[in-house]
Motif scaffolding. Structure first.
Motif, PDB file in Angstrom:
ATOM      1  N   GLU A   1       0.759  -1.155   0.052  1.00 32.04           N
ATOM      2  CA  GLU A   1      -0.051  -0.039   0.045  1.00 32.04           C
ATOM      3  C   GLU A   1       0.842   1.106   0.045  1.00 32.04           C
ATOM      4  O   GLU A   1       2.193   1.319   0.602  1.00 32.04           O
ATOM      5  N   PRO A   2       0.395   2.418  -0.685  1.00 25.86           N
ATOM      6  CA  PRO A   2       0.992   3.625  -0.507  1.00 25.86           C
ATOM      7  C   PRO A   2       1.255   4.167   0.813  1.00 25.86           C
ATOM      8  O   PRO A   2       0.890   3.602   1.762  1.00 25.86           O
ATOM      9  N   LEU A   3       2.624   4.852   1.056  1.00 25.12           N
ATOM     10  CA  LEU A   3       3.269   4.923   2.345  1.00 25.12           C
ATOM     11  C   LEU A   3       3.712   6.268   2.220  1.00 25.12           C
ATOM     12  O   LEU A   3       4.719   6.623   1.392  1.00 25.12           O
ATOM     13  N   GLU A   4       3.640   7.273   3.262  1.00 22.87           N
ATOM     14  CA  GLU A   4       4.632   8.212   3.360  1.00 22.87           C
ATOM     15  C   GLU A   4       5.194   8.505   4.751  1.00 22.87           C
ATOM     16  O   GLU A   4       4.435   8.178   5.587  1.00 22.87           O
ATOM     17  N   ILE A   5       6.514   8.613   4.697  1.00 20.20           N
ATOM     18  CA  ILE A   5       7.131   8.405   6.110  1.00 20.20           C
ATOM     19  C   ILE A   5       8.536   9.238   6.156  1.00 20.20           C
ATOM     20  O   ILE A   5       8.943   9.576   4.931  1.00 20.20           O
ATOM     21  N   GLY A   6       8.733   9.957   7.323  1.00 18.94           N
ATOM     22  CA  GLY A   6       9.885  10.768   7.330  1.00 18.94           C
ATOM     23  C   GLY A   6      11.017  10.207   8.188  1.00 18.94           C
ATOM     24  O   GLY A   6      10.720   9.734   9.053  1.00 18.94           O
ATOM     25  N   PHE A   7      12.306  10.626   7.669  1.00 20.36           N
ATOM     26  CA  PHE A   7      13.461  10.394   8.337  1.00 20.36           C
ATOM     27  C   PHE A   7      14.436  11.383   8.344  1.00 20.36           C
ATOM     28  O   PHE A   7      14.559  12.330   7.581  1.00 20.36           O
ATOM     29  N   ASN A   8      15.185  11.311   9.510  1.00 21.16           N
ATOM     30  CA  ASN A   8      16.419  12.369   9.342  1.00 21.16           C
ATOM     31  C   ASN A   8      17.285  11.889   8.524  1.00 21.16           C
ATOM     32  O   ASN A   8      17.701  10.653   8.126  1.00 21.16           O
ATOM     33  N   ALA A   9      17.554  12.892   7.576  1.00 20.44           N
ATOM     34  CA  ALA A   9      18.513  12.466   6.149  1.00 20.44           C
ATOM     35  C   ALA A   9      19.922  12.030   6.644  1.00 20.44           C
ATOM     36  O   ALA A   9      20.360  11.323   6.092  1.00 20.44           O
TER      37      ALA A   9
ATOM     38  N   TYR B   1      19.649  -2.961  10.781  1.00 16.25           N
ATOM     39  CA  TYR B   1      19.645  -1.593  11.180  1.00 16.25           C
ATOM     40  C   TYR B   1      18.224  -0.991  11.361  1.00 16.25           C
ATOM     41  O   TYR B   1      17.427  -1.576  10.463  1.00 16.25           O
ATOM     42  N   VAL B   2      17.955  -0.014  12.342  1.00 17.66           N
ATOM     43  CA  VAL B   2      16.664   0.328  12.705  1.00 17.66           C
ATOM     44  C   VAL B   2      16.899   1.933  12.749  1.00 17.66           C
ATOM     45  O   VAL B   2      17.918   2.534  13.296  1.00 17.66           O
ATOM     46  N   VAL B   3      16.002   2.524  12.423  1.00 16.80           N
ATOM     47  CA  VAL B   3      15.879   3.686  12.294  1.00 16.80           C
ATOM     48  C   VAL B   3      14.533   4.443  12.694  1.00 16.80           C
ATOM     49  O   VAL B   3      13.414   3.905  12.374  1.00 16.80           O
ATOM     50  N   MET B   4      14.396   5.426  13.473  1.00 15.32           N
ATOM     51  CA  MET B   4      13.104   5.931  14.243  1.00 15.32           C
ATOM     52  C   MET B   4      12.603   7.169  12.928  1.00 15.32           C
ATOM     53  O   MET B   4      13.280   7.813  12.498  1.00 15.32           O
ATOM     54  N   PRO B   5      11.317   7.184  12.719  1.00 17.55           N
ATOM     55  CA  PRO B   5      10.795   8.087  11.782  1.00 17.55           C
ATOM     56  C   PRO B   5      10.687   9.545  12.494  1.00 17.55           C
ATOM     57  O   PRO B   5      10.861   9.817  13.700  1.00 17.55           O
ATOM     58  N   MET B   6      10.482  10.649  11.634  1.00 21.52           N
ATOM     59  CA  MET B   6      10.326  12.048  12.125  1.00 21.52           C
ATOM     60  C   MET B   6       9.301  12.663  11.424  1.00 21.52           C
ATOM     61  O   MET B   6       8.519  11.931  10.484  1.00 21.52           O
ATOM     62  N   ARG B   7       8.513  13.352  12.001  1.00 18.92           N
ATOM     63  CA  ARG B   7       7.258  14.011  11.461  1.00 18.92           C
ATOM     64  C   ARG B   7       7.606  14.878  10.366  1.00 18.92           C
ATOM     65  O   ARG B   7       8.653  15.668  10.451  1.00 18.92           O
ATOM     66  N   VAL B   8       7.097  14.873   9.104  1.00 24.13           N
ATOM     67  CA  VAL B   8       7.453  15.961   8.216  1.00 24.13           C
ATOM     68  C   VAL B   8       6.162  16.384   7.530  1.00 24.13           C
ATOM     69  O   VAL B   8       5.063  16.029   7.733  1.00 24.13           O
TER      70      VAL B   8
END
Length: 372
Positions: free
Chosen positions: A319-327, A365-372
């Motif tokens: 399914e389509p997904l939008e998610i933000g991360f620290n670049a 590796y695991v990375v936590m998301p950010m609000r964008v």
């Protein structure tokens, strides 16, 4: 004490030893390197009381002895001497000064007594094993980027090396996390390592250890106790206190139910993240990943400076997904991936993402998301 040594050997020995010396310290002897003649040659020893390095090198010993001299000064002198020079170090027993002679160059250096130099106490190591340099290099290189810089959570200021049950059997595992991203790297468990206590190897020790691991043909002897860890080659011994603390239960933050799978060329992804992050504000550095069928759009919207967008062809069928991360975090993780493809496993836009190197399960590796 009097001996002659090749300039190249002196440079290598002193530069290795002095790298653990703190630039600023209130104890004068800690700015010095301890030089001792041995049956095998000459050893150069330096310490900051938490880490100690001993470098053994060949030399023509004429008169045995020991003294301590400024590590940075001797390093500077050695580097500035002409290539191929034979350097003679001669301790005057009357004045206590160390003469350094090479060709027409002659230096006379102040020393401090060998008896004042703190040597790290030897301890019993219940676990002793050997591992190829290439294996240890992979374990530490791929995990150290996630070490925390936050001094209040001191137990995260290093790499947690321990024995664990990996997906391919018992493993020697290195884990590092700063609470925002995590790296967990496994290698086959070496003989003799099964009873090893889990230890947190400090950041500085990890940096110094990297210098021992350049030669793939060199086996590294590893010794571990509850309070210390030692890495040794035939010429260099690095001993360090471990961080006195309890590493958190990292398994709780590694997502197990992420089913949305994205597969992307790791090199292309890293470069795209770097490009779009150019316009982002340094404070947030947030990049948005917009996923649709076989399509990934990376975008940054920074009201003060501009916006950027880049599309990448990917393998994605969920399914389509939008998610933000620290670049920065995304770029660093992508940079660790040796294989061609990076595999991302997502759950929702507010959940941590799991990243693997293709089908390899030994690097996670695991990375936590950010609000964008």
């Amino acid at each position: 004490m009097k001996f002659a040594i090749e300039r190249a050997d002196l440079v290598k020995a002193v530069s290795q030893a002095q790298s653990v010396v703190e630039r600023r310290n209130t104890i004068p002897i800690l700015a010095n390197v301890l030089i001792e003649t041995t049956p095998e040659g000459v050893s150069f020893r330096a310490t900051d009381l938490d880490t100690e390095i001993v470098y053994l090198t060949n030399a023509q010993v004429e008169r045995p002895g020991a003294t301590t001299v400024s590590a940075s000064m001797l390093n500077d002198i050695a580097r500035k001497l002409p290539d191929g020079a034979l350097v003679q170090l001669d301790l005057d027993p009357n004045s206590g000064r160390l003469s350094v002679l090479a060709g027409r160059s002659n230096f006379s250096l102040a020393t401090l007594p060998r008896e004042d130099f703190p040597v790290m106490s030897s301890s019993e190591y219940p676990a002793n094993f050997s591992a190829p340099a290439v294996v240890l290099r992979r374990l530490f290189d791929k995990s150290k980027f996630a070490i925390s810089n936050e001094e209040t959570r001191y137990y995260l200021n290093g790499v947690y090396m321990h024995v664990a049950q990996g997906e391919e059997g018992p493993s020697l595992r290195c884990v590092a996390t700063d609470g925002h991203r995590l790296a967990r790297i496994d290698a086959p468990l070496p003989d003799g390592a099964a009873e090893m206590p889990g230890v947190i190897v400090p950041r500085k020790t990890v940096t110094e250890l990297r210098k021992l691991l350049d030669d793939d043909a060199t086996p590294i002897a590893v010794s571990v106790s509850e309070t210390k860890v030692r890495f040794a080659t035939p010429t260099i011994t690095l001993t360090s206190k471990v961080i006195d603390g309890t590493f958190p239960d990292y398994s709780r933050v590694i997502p197990a139910g992420n089913t949305r799978k994205l597969e992307v060329d790791a090199g292309d992804f890293a470069k795209a993240v770097d490009r779009v992050a150019t316009v982002s504000s340094e404070r947030s550095r947030a990049v948005k990943l917009s996923l649709d069928e076989d399509r990934l759009v990376l975008s940054v919207n920074a009201p003060d400076s501009g916006a950027a967008e880049e599309e990448l062809p990917v393998a994605y069928a969920d399914e389509p997904l939008e998610i933000g991360f620290n670049a920065k975090y995304l770029h660093e993780i992508a940079g660790q991936i040796d294989r061609e493809n990076a595999v991302f496993l997502f759950n929702g836009s507010g959940d941590a993402a799991l990243i693997r190197e293709g089908g390899d399960t030994t690097a996670v590796y695991v990375v936590m998301p950010m609000r964008v």
